[in-house]
Scaffold this motif. Structure first.
Motif, PDB file in Angstrom:
ATOM      1  N   GLN A  87       3.248  -1.297  -4.682  1.00  6.54           N
ATOM      2  CA  GLN A  87       3.028  -0.200  -3.733  1.00  6.54           C
ATOM      3  C   GLN A  87       2.153   0.909  -4.293  1.00  6.54           C
ATOM      4  OE1 GLN A  87       4.515   0.139  -0.444  1.00  6.54           O
ATOM      5  NE2 GLN A  87       4.885  -2.029  -0.723  1.00  6.54           N
ATOM      6  N   ALA A  88       1.720   0.769  -5.541  1.00  6.96           N
ATOM      7  CA  ALA A  88       1.007   1.862  -6.205  1.00  6.96           C
ATOM      8  C   ALA A  88      -0.238   2.306  -5.447  1.00  6.96           C
ATOM      9  CB  ALA A  88       0.652   1.449  -7.636  1.00  6.96           C
ATOM     10  N   SER A  89      -0.953   1.369  -4.835  1.00 12.36           N
ATOM     11  CA  SER A  89      -2.204   1.708  -4.152  1.00 12.36           C
ATOM     12  C   SER A  89      -2.018   1.994  -2.659  1.00 12.36           C
ATOM     13  CB  SER A  89      -3.210   0.563  -4.331  1.00 12.36           C
ATOM     14  OG  SER A  89      -2.704  -0.643  -3.774  1.00 12.36           O
ATOM     15  N   VAL A  90      -0.778   1.950  -2.191  1.00 15.40           N
ATOM     16  CA  VAL A  90      -0.487   2.193  -0.773  1.00 15.40           C
ATOM     17  C   VAL A  90      -0.202   3.674  -0.565  1.00 15.40           C
ATOM     18  CG1 VAL A  90       1.084   1.627   1.134  1.00 15.40           C
ATOM     19  CG2 VAL A  90       0.472  -0.133  -0.558  1.00 15.40           C
ATOM     20  N   PRO A  91      -0.748   4.277   0.484  1.00 15.16           N
ATOM     21  CA  PRO A  91      -0.441   5.695   0.748  1.00 15.16           C
ATOM     22  C   PRO A  91       1.066   5.915   0.778  1.00 15.16           C
ATOM     23  CG  PRO A  91      -2.189   4.937   2.205  1.00 15.16           C
ATOM     24  CD  PRO A  91      -1.686   3.721   1.479  1.00 15.16           C
ATOM     25  N   GLU A  92       1.496   7.050   0.237  1.00 16.88           N
ATOM     26  CA  GLU A  92       2.927   7.295   0.069  1.00 16.88           C
ATOM     27  C   GLU A  92       3.701   7.171   1.372  1.00 16.88           C
ATOM     28  OE1 GLU A  92       5.939  10.658  -1.826  1.00 16.88           O
ATOM     29  OE2 GLU A  92       3.766  10.859  -2.026  1.00 16.88           O
ATOM     30  N   GLU A  93       3.113   7.635   2.465  1.00  9.96           N
ATOM     31  CA  GLU A  93       3.830   7.608   3.738  1.00  9.96           C
ATOM     32  C   GLU A  93       3.972   6.183   4.280  1.00  9.96           C
ATOM     33  OE1 GLU A  93      -0.539   8.249   4.618  1.00  9.96           O
ATOM     34  OE2 GLU A  93       0.958   9.009   3.196  1.00  9.96           O
ATOM     35  N   ARG A  94       3.223   5.224   3.745  1.00 14.45           N
ATOM     36  CA  ARG A  94       3.310   3.840   4.210  1.00 14.45           C
ATOM     37  C   ARG A  94       4.017   2.933   3.204  1.00 14.45           C
ATOM     38  NH1 ARG A  94       3.885   3.036   8.788  1.00 14.45           N
ATOM     39  NH2 ARG A  94       3.551   0.830   8.330  1.00 14.45           N
ATOM     40  N   GLN A  95       4.486   3.488   2.091  1.00 19.63           N
ATOM     41  CA  GLN A  95       5.131   2.667   1.081  1.00 19.63           C
ATOM     42  C   GLN A  95       6.513   2.201   1.541  1.00 19.63           C
ATOM     43  OE1 GLN A  95       5.213   4.762  -2.641  1.00 19.63           O
ATOM     44  NE2 GLN A  95       2.983   4.728  -2.894  1.00 19.63           N
ATOM     45  N   MET A  96       6.807   0.934   1.270  1.00 20.98           N
ATOM     46  CA  MET A  96       8.124   0.385   1.582  1.00 20.98           C
ATOM     47  C   MET A  96       8.963   0.387   0.313  1.00 20.98           C
ATOM     48  SD  MET A  96       9.262  -3.234   3.337  1.00 20.98           S
ATOM     49  CE  MET A  96       8.727  -2.695   4.959  1.00 20.98           C
ATOM     50  N   ARG A  97       9.983   1.245   0.295  1.00 23.52           N
ATOM     51  CA  ARG A  97      10.860   1.384  -0.860  1.00 23.52           C
ATOM     52  C   ARG A  97      12.259   0.866  -0.517  1.00 23.52           C
ATOM     53  NH1 ARG A  97       7.542   2.065  -5.111  1.00 23.52           N
ATOM     54  NH2 ARG A  97       6.321   3.984  -5.021  1.00 23.52           N
ATOM     55  N   PHE A  98      12.945   0.385  -1.525  1.00 18.44           N
ATOM     56  CA  PHE A  98      14.284  -0.167  -1.315  1.00 18.44           C
ATOM     57  C   PHE A  98      15.314   0.569  -2.174  1.00 18.44           C
ATOM     58  CE2 PHE A  98      11.785  -3.517   0.416  1.00 18.44           C
ATOM     59  CZ  PHE A  98      12.608  -4.219   1.291  1.00 18.44           C
ATOM     60  N   ARG A  99      16.504   0.697  -1.626  1.00 19.06           N
ATOM     61  CA  ARG A  99      17.673   1.098  -2.403  1.00 19.06           C
ATOM     62  C   ARG A  99      18.442  -0.177  -2.751  1.00 19.06           C
ATOM     63  NH1 ARG A  99      17.773   4.860   2.007  1.00 19.06           N
ATOM     64  NH2 ARG A  99      17.559   7.049   1.332  1.00 19.06           N
ATOM     65  N   ILE A 100      18.988  -0.228  -3.976  1.00 20.03           N
ATOM     66  CA  ILE A 100      19.733  -1.415  -4.410  1.00 20.03           C
ATOM     67  C   ILE A 100      21.085  -0.987  -4.976  1.00 20.03           C
ATOM     68  CG2 ILE A 100      19.798  -3.374  -6.013  1.00 20.03           C
ATOM     69  CD1 ILE A 100      16.800  -3.534  -5.911  1.00 20.03           C
TER      70      ILE A 100
END
Length: 612
Positions: A87-100
């Protein structure tokens, strides 16, 4: 529901959920679905690599089960690291992040593999408490993995969680970063990893459940009986690896010590294991006596020793008893039901069993054509005595596949190999080695017979068999190698590389290392990393100078780099050991799912001077 429909056992549960998924979907649904598919692939890869099994991937969530807390946490760390990098090159507002969230506890497992219980609920609640892009674990997990993974823990205190009667003490692992995450087998050099089954590349300790089984001494006074002692060890290794409770070094690595006086401490260091099993077999007529002793490598202390006697009619029961005793010595809490699952699929005729043991030695990379012909004869004789012997069919399929790699497969070889694969899978009874060989056979042979008639595409069936084998025994060498082969056929270079490097970790001293290295090089080719592929090809030939696949790898790598003079020289060297190899034969038998890949490589062979 009867008691036989489910079992209760201690497992580690990993639960994950995408943060802000609805918001992402509202902004760009197509891009979000694509990102979710990519993330699921990352989860699946690292869950399987670290010995876990995916239970569910409904919506934007993931649920997986692991035999150990260490495996679950190592997988979670690797997943967050991989997702962070992607996700490093993806704009922050479009990044898909997960909680584990990860929890260790008793759960109920149904016969279909689904898992229920407070353990699942707690893991899900821990996930909801985690920071975005981070991991939250329970106190039980923290205690189980402390000092075994390269990560820092922050005590978040006791938390009241929904539908759980008691508070849960929680620990947060900091946001995923390259400094906090153990090296993944897909990216780290195999030699840098201890054979500990944890995949925590930065750890300097050896897992307490890693084991090497040395060749048993043949006490019969008859050198011809060596194969029987070797086969006994092979079956014990398979049984231990199948349990999933041990990281077991493969037979091919432990057998480099055959016939040598060994220092157990040195063996432990060289193979990276905590325990070493050695023993002897004395066979006289229809009677056999097996002795074994389990030694802690670092201290040299004997953990366990015993002797087993019986008739050859009870040989499989004897193997089970040895496996059970070792298991009780190392892991007292392991339930006896797990031991029962370790039983290998036996031949109903012990003469057939003997013949299959004799056939094994002829399947190594670089083995002469004459030796492989003898292997086929042993398998034919075994199946005459026991036509339903699934392992014999599995090895028959692999023997036919090896002829493809050496460049002299015939239409009959292709058809026979496919029949063997089908019959092996029909009788596999969840034996991981048989599933692995059968899955390879479907992937490599179930696509055409030398261009004469289309046999049908079997890639999905091959992949299913491999996934089942991985879920049963991720530490078995043949399973990881087969997974690498099938991933290569399917065009998944990164997946193939991960499984190949895992195989090299399981068997770091393997005499067949040339095959692993060559397939790793092929994976690099699929990913467009030609320099790495070339280096692997050169190393593979140092390991196995007569391995035809390694020569083919060099030709393609040199040609892809524009170094045609060297590609032509490599082609000339290959033709010296495989004079029957032609480009036409290659195009007809190489089973890549992508036809463009076959065509491209064929063009490079022609340019290098390989006969059309």
């Amino acid at each position: 529901m009867s008691e036989s429909d489910f079992r209760q056992r201690l497992v580690a549960i990993l639960a994950a959920d995408a943060a802000g998924y609805s918001r992402l979907m509202a902004g760009d649904d197509r891009a979000t679905v694509a990102a979710l598919d990519a993330a699921r692939a990352v989860f699946r890869q690292h869950i399987e690599t670290h010995g876990g099994r995916v239970i569910d991937m409904a919506g934007d969530s993931v649920l997986a089960v692991f035999e150990t807390a260490t495996g679950a946490v190592a997988a979670a760390l690797a997943i967050q690291s991989a997702l962070h990098a992607a996700q490093a090159s993806v704009p922050e507002e479009r990044q898909m992040r997960f909680r584990i969230g990860v929890h260790l506890g008793d759960n109920i497992e149904k016969a279909d593999g689904s898992v229920y219980g407070d353990g699942v609920n707690i893991a899900a609640r821990l996930q909801s408490l985690a920071d975005i892009g981070a991991i939250m674990v329970s106190d039980a997990v923290h205690g189980a993995v402390r000092g075994k993974v390269a990560a820092s823990f922050e005590d978040r205190g006791e938390q009241s969680v929904k539908n759980i009667a008691h508070p849960v003490r929680t620990f947060a692992l900091g946001p995923a970063s390259a400094q906090a995450v153990p090296a993944s087998p897909a990216t780290a050099a195999p030699a840098e990893h201890p054979a500990d089954g944890t995949d925590a590349g930065n750890s300097t300790s050896v897992s307490r459940t890693s084991i090497a089984v040395l060749p048993f001494t043949n006490m019969s006074g008859d050198p011809e009986q060596d194969y029987f002692a070797d086969g006994m060890v092979e079956d014990i290794i398979t049984a231990l690896a199948r349990m999933g409770a041990f990281f077991v070094v493969a037979r091919n690595s432990s057998f480099v010590y055959k016939g040598r006086a060994v220092d157990i401490k040195q063996v432990g260091r060289e193979l990276g294991v905590r325990y070493v099993l050695e023993g002897s077999v004395r066979k006289a007529g229809n009677r056999v006596r097996i002795t074994g002793q389990l030694i802690e490598a670092e201290s040299g202390l004997h953990v366990w020793a015993d002797r087993f006697e019986g008739s050859l009619d009870d040989v499989f029961e004897l193997q089970d008893r040895i496996t059970e005793a070792i298991t009780i010595a190392i892991e007292p809490s392991l339930v006896r039901a797990e031991i029962a699952r370790a039983r290998s699929v036996p031949a109903s005729n012990l003469q057939a069993y003997d013949l299959v043991l004799r056939a094994l030695s002829g399947l190594m990379p670089g083995t002469t054509r004459e030796a492989k012909d003898q292997t086929m004869e042993y398998i034919r004789q075994a199946l005459q005595k026991d036509p339903h012997y699934a392992m014999a069919h599995a090895l028959g399929s692999f023997a036919c596949m090896s002829r493809i790699g050496d460049g002299y497969a015939t239409a009959d070889d292709m058809k026979a190999g496919l029949r063997h694969a089908e019959r092996a899978l029909a009788g596999a009874n969840d034996h991981p080695g048989i599933l692995a060989y059968g899955g390879m056979g479907l992937g490599a042979l179930g696509y055409r017979a030398m261009g004469i008639r289309l046999l049908g595409f079997r890639y999905d069936e091959a992949e299913h068999a491999i996934e089942r084998a991985l879920s049963l025994s991720p530490n078995l060498l043949s399973v990881q190698f087969a997974a690498s082969v099938v991933k290569t056929i399917l065009g998944d270079g990164e997946g193939a590389l991960a499984h190949c490097e895992r195989a090299m970790r399981i068997s770091p001293l393997d005499p067949g290392m040339g095959a692993f290295v060559a397939f790793a090089g092929g994976a690099h080719l699929l990913c467009g990393r030609f320099e790495q592929a070339l280096a692997m090809g050169q190393r593979a030939l140092r390991e196995s100078p007569h391995f035809t696949s390694a020569h083919r790898l060099l030709i393609v790598a040199y040609a892809s780099l524009g170094r045609m003079d060297e590609a032509k020289l490599a082609a000339q060297q290959m033709m010296l050991i495989a004079p029957d190899f032609t480009v036409s034969r290659y195009e007809h038998v190489i089973p890549f799912r992508d036809p463009a890949m076959r065509k491209h490589n064929a063009e490079l062979f022609i340019a290098a001077g390989v006969p059309k």
